[in-house]
Design an enzyme around this catalytic site. Structure first.
Site, short mmCIF file in Angstrom:
data_model
loop_
_atom_site.label_atom_id
_atom_site.label_comp_id
_atom_site.label_asym_id
_atom_site.label_seq_id
_atom_site.Cartn_x
_atom_site.Cartn_y
_atom_site.Cartn_z
N GLU A 26 0.92 -1.12 -0.18
CA GLU A 26 0.01 0.11 0.16
C GLU A 26 0.83 1.20 -0.05
O GLU A 26 0.68 2.28 -0.60
CB GLU A 26 -0.77 0.18 1.26
CG GLU A 26 -1.80 1.27 1.24
CD GLU A 26 -3.09 1.23 0.26
OE1 GLU A 26 -3.37 2.34 -0.12
OE2 GLU A 26 -3.22 0.18 -0.17
N CYS A 35 -7.32 7.88 -4.26
CA CYS A 35 -6.76 6.64 -4.86
C CYS A 35 -7.27 6.51 -6.32
O CYS A 35 -8.05 6.95 -6.64
CB CYS A 35 -7.13 5.72 -3.93
SG CYS A 35 -8.82 5.02 -4.07
#
Length: 70
Positions: A26, A35
Site C-alpha cells: 500500500e 486513490c
C-alpha cells in the site's frame, strides 16, 4: 491459507502478518490523495477515520497516527 482475510471480513484483529502485507504493497502517505478509485485516502490506505469522518482533500496526519489507524 487466507485465514487473515476471513478475520478481516468478520472485523476481527488480524495481526502483524496483514499489517506487514499492507505496508509492503500500500505505501504510506501523510497527506490525503485520491486513490485510483477516486476516494480520498491517507496513511496506509485509510478512507474513514476512527471518528467516522471521511478523509478529505487537504487532510494531513503524522506517521504515528497513520500507524495507529492501520
Amino acid at each position: 491459507m487466507f485465514g487473515w482475510l476471513k478475520k478481516l471480513f468478520r472485523g476481527e484483529e488480524v495481526g502483524f502478518d496483514l499489517c506487514w502485507l499492507i505496508k509492503k504493497y500500500e505505501g504510506c502517505r501523510l497527506t490525503a490523495y485520491k486513490c485510483p478509485a477516486g476516494v480520498w485516502t491517507i496513511g496506509w490506505g485509510t478512507t474513514i477515520y476512527m471518528s467516522g469522518q471521511r478523509v478529505r482533500e487537504g487532510d494531513t496526519i503524522t506517521q504515528e497516527d497513520a500507524d495507529s489507524l492501520l
